[in-house]
Design a protein around this motif. Structure first.
Motif, mmCIF file in Angstrom:
data_model
loop_
_atom_site.group_PDB
_atom_site.id
_atom_site.type_symbol
_atom_site.label_atom_id
_atom_site.label_comp_id
_atom_site.label_asym_id
_atom_site.label_seq_id
_atom_site.Cartn_x
_atom_site.Cartn_y
_atom_site.Cartn_z
ATOM 1 N N SER A 12 46.597 32.874 40.514
ATOM 2 C CA SER A 12 45.896 32.786 39.225
ATOM 3 C C SER A 12 45.684 34.169 38.625
ATOM 4 C CB SER A 12 44.534 32.108 39.404
ATOM 5 O OG SER A 12 44.675 30.782 39.783
ATOM 6 N N ILE A 13 45.312 35.123 39.460
ATOM 7 C CA ILE A 13 45.066 36.491 38.985
ATOM 8 C C ILE A 13 46.355 37.113 38.459
ATOM 9 C CG2 ILE A 13 44.373 38.822 39.698
ATOM 10 C CD1 ILE A 13 42.482 37.430 41.735
ATOM 11 N N ARG A 14 47.455 36.900 39.184
ATOM 12 C CA ARG A 14 48.748 37.482 38.770
ATOM 13 C C ARG A 14 49.201 36.987 37.404
ATOM 14 N NH1 ARG A 14 50.002 36.877 44.280
ATOM 15 N NH2 ARG A 14 50.975 34.860 43.898
ATOM 16 N N LYS A 15 48.759 35.802 36.988
ATOM 17 C CA LYS A 15 49.156 35.238 35.693
ATOM 18 C C LYS A 15 48.448 35.933 34.526
ATOM 19 C CE LYS A 15 49.977 30.581 37.448
ATOM 20 N NZ LYS A 15 49.475 29.200 37.439
ATOM 21 N N CYS A 16 47.402 36.681 34.813
ATOM 22 C CA CYS A 16 46.569 37.263 33.760
ATOM 23 C C CYS A 16 47.021 38.672 33.382
ATOM 24 C CB CYS A 16 45.112 37.298 34.213
ATOM 25 S SG CYS A 16 44.506 35.650 34.563
ATOM 26 N N LEU A 17 46.867 38.975 32.105
ATOM 27 C CA LEU A 17 47.262 40.288 31.611
ATOM 28 C C LEU A 17 46.121 41.293 31.646
ATOM 29 C CD1 LEU A 17 49.369 39.118 28.546
ATOM 30 C CD2 LEU A 17 50.184 39.839 30.797
ATOM 31 N N ILE A 18 44.878 40.779 31.683
ATOM 32 C CA ILE A 18 43.703 41.652 31.684
ATOM 33 C C ILE A 18 42.792 41.219 32.831
ATOM 34 C CG2 ILE A 18 41.689 42.407 30.392
ATOM 35 C CD1 ILE A 18 43.284 41.892 27.834
ATOM 36 N N ILE A 19 42.550 42.162 33.739
ATOM 37 C CA ILE A 19 41.820 41.849 34.965
ATOM 38 C C ILE A 19 40.726 42.891 35.175
ATOM 39 C CG2 ILE A 19 42.028 41.630 37.472
ATOM 40 C CD1 ILE A 19 45.039 41.073 37.006
ATOM 41 N N ALA A 20 39.599 42.441 35.707
ATOM 42 C CA ALA A 20 38.546 43.354 36.166
ATOM 43 C C ALA A 20 38.437 43.209 37.674
ATOM 44 C CB ALA A 20 37.215 43.012 35.511
ATOM 45 N N ILE A 21 38.329 44.332 38.356
ATOM 46 C CA ILE A 21 38.141 44.296 39.800
ATOM 47 C C ILE A 21 36.700 44.694 40.092
ATOM 48 C CG2 ILE A 21 38.985 46.656 40.103
ATOM 49 C CD1 ILE A 21 40.118 45.699 42.819
ATOM 50 N N MET A 22 36.072 43.975 41.015
ATOM 51 C CA MET A 22 34.698 44.263 41.413
ATOM 52 C C MET A 22 34.684 44.380 42.936
ATOM 53 S SD MET A 22 32.833 41.466 38.954
ATOM 54 C CE MET A 22 33.776 40.119 39.598
ATOM 55 N N ALA A 23 33.994 45.369 43.442
ATOM 56 C CA ALA A 23 33.934 45.547 44.889
ATOM 57 C C ALA A 23 32.594 46.151 45.275
ATOM 58 C CB ALA A 23 35.080 46.439 45.363
ATOM 59 N N ASP A 24 32.175 45.837 46.480
ATOM 60 C CA ASP A 24 30.962 46.433 47.014
ATOM 61 C C ASP A 24 31.070 46.424 48.525
ATOM 62 O OD1 ASP A 24 28.514 47.675 47.063
ATOM 63 O OD2 ASP A 24 27.356 45.892 46.557
ATOM 64 N N GLU A 25 30.481 47.416 49.142
ATOM 65 C CA GLU A 25 30.463 47.438 50.596
ATOM 66 C C GLU A 25 29.045 47.175 51.062
ATOM 67 O OE1 GLU A 25 29.040 49.783 52.850
ATOM 68 O OE2 GLU A 25 28.323 51.147 51.335
ATOM 69 N N ALA A 26 28.972 46.543 52.228
ATOM 70 C CA ALA A 26 27.671 46.234 52.812
ATOM 71 C C ALA A 26 27.815 46.262 54.327
ATOM 72 C CB ALA A 26 27.192 44.858 52.358
ATOM 73 N N THR A 27 26.711 46.433 55.002
ATOM 74 C CA THR A 27 26.712 46.430 56.452
ATOM 75 C C THR A 27 26.360 45.039 56.931
ATOM 76 O OG1 THR A 27 26.008 48.734 56.420
ATOM 77 C CG2 THR A 27 25.722 47.541 58.484
ATOM 78 N N ASP A 28 27.184 44.486 57.838
ATOM 79 C CA ASP A 28 26.917 43.138 58.337
ATOM 80 C C ASP A 28 25.920 43.189 59.494
ATOM 81 O OD1 ASP A 28 28.331 43.852 60.623
ATOM 82 O OD2 ASP A 28 30.106 42.674 60.123
ATOM 83 N N LEU A 29 25.632 42.034 60.079
ATOM 84 C CA LEU A 29 24.636 41.959 61.149
ATOM 85 C C LEU A 29 25.043 42.739 62.393
ATOM 86 C CD1 LEU A 29 23.647 38.196 60.848
ATOM 87 C CD2 LEU A 29 22.322 40.182 60.140
ATOM 88 N N ARG A 30 26.344 42.940 62.575
ATOM 89 C CA ARG A 30 26.825 43.707 63.728
ATOM 90 C C ARG A 30 26.934 45.198 63.396
ATOM 91 N NH1 ARG A 30 31.854 40.001 64.803
ATOM 92 N NH2 ARG A 30 31.394 39.461 62.675
#
Length: 188
Positions: free
Chosen positions: A30-48
């Motif tokens: 679905s993403i590949r079909k789009c001409l305009i994309i926004a990327i969102m990312a975040d890092e977090a520490t898990d329970l381990r």
């Protein structure tokens, strides 16, 4: 047939992994079909206590805005270089056109937001159209914290809300009671 219970950990793990791959591939298509994309990312520490990077996309599909989680990856380090190479690896793995990425939304941490050495700067080198946007939720949280700083009634309100959330989040019994009260009040 009597032995085909599908209960072995190997079989269950394989089924989950196959399902996850199918979902990721469908989202990436679905993403590949789009001409305009926004990327969102975040890092977090898990329970381990491992650093994980969650990568999501926002795009238009048939004129309707879509937001989709694509992948979560364990990070060996949270420096900008590692995060950038991880994001680029995910984009390459799913054949997402780098020229279609027009926005990148991250929190305001230096490893993401720094104009010279942050993820946003490193991504812009390979995604020239990608403009950085400070994540709205992080910005709202920072603004609220700034307003509350030194204003005792607001500090007390945020403290009470945080305490309430911790109690509800860590206790299934309290959460169930809370849900019962919501149902009685007809308040979602």
């Amino acid at each position: 047939p009597d032995n085909a219970t599908y209960r072995s950990t190997t079989t269950v793990t394989e089924l989950v992994e196959c399902t996850a791959k199918w979902v990721r591939d469908t989202v990436a298509e679905s993403i590949r079909k789009c001409l305009i994309i926004a990327i969102m990312a975040d890092e977090a520490t898990d329970l381990r206590l491992r650093a994980d990077l969650a990568v999501c996309f926002r795009y238009l599909l048939n004129g309707e805005p879509q937001e989709a989680f694509l992948k979560i990856v364990n990070l060996p380090s949270t420096d900008a270089e590692t995060i950038t190479s991880t994001i680029l690896g995910i984009l390459n793995e799913h054949n997402i056109d780098l020229n279609s990425i027009y926005w990148q939304a991250f929190d305001g941490g230096a490893n993401f937001a720094d104009k010279r050495n942050g993820v946003q700067a490193k991504l812009r080198m390979v995604c020239p159209n990608a403009q950085f946007i400070h994540c709205r939720i992080h910005a709202l949280n920072l603004a609220a914290a700034h307003v509350a700083d030194g204003f005792k009634p607001l500090e007390a309100l945020f403290s009470a809300l945080n305490s309430l959330w911790r109690v509800m989040h860590k206790s299934p019994k309290c959460h169930r009671k809370f849900a019962e009260v919501q149902a009685i009040l007809d308040d979602p």
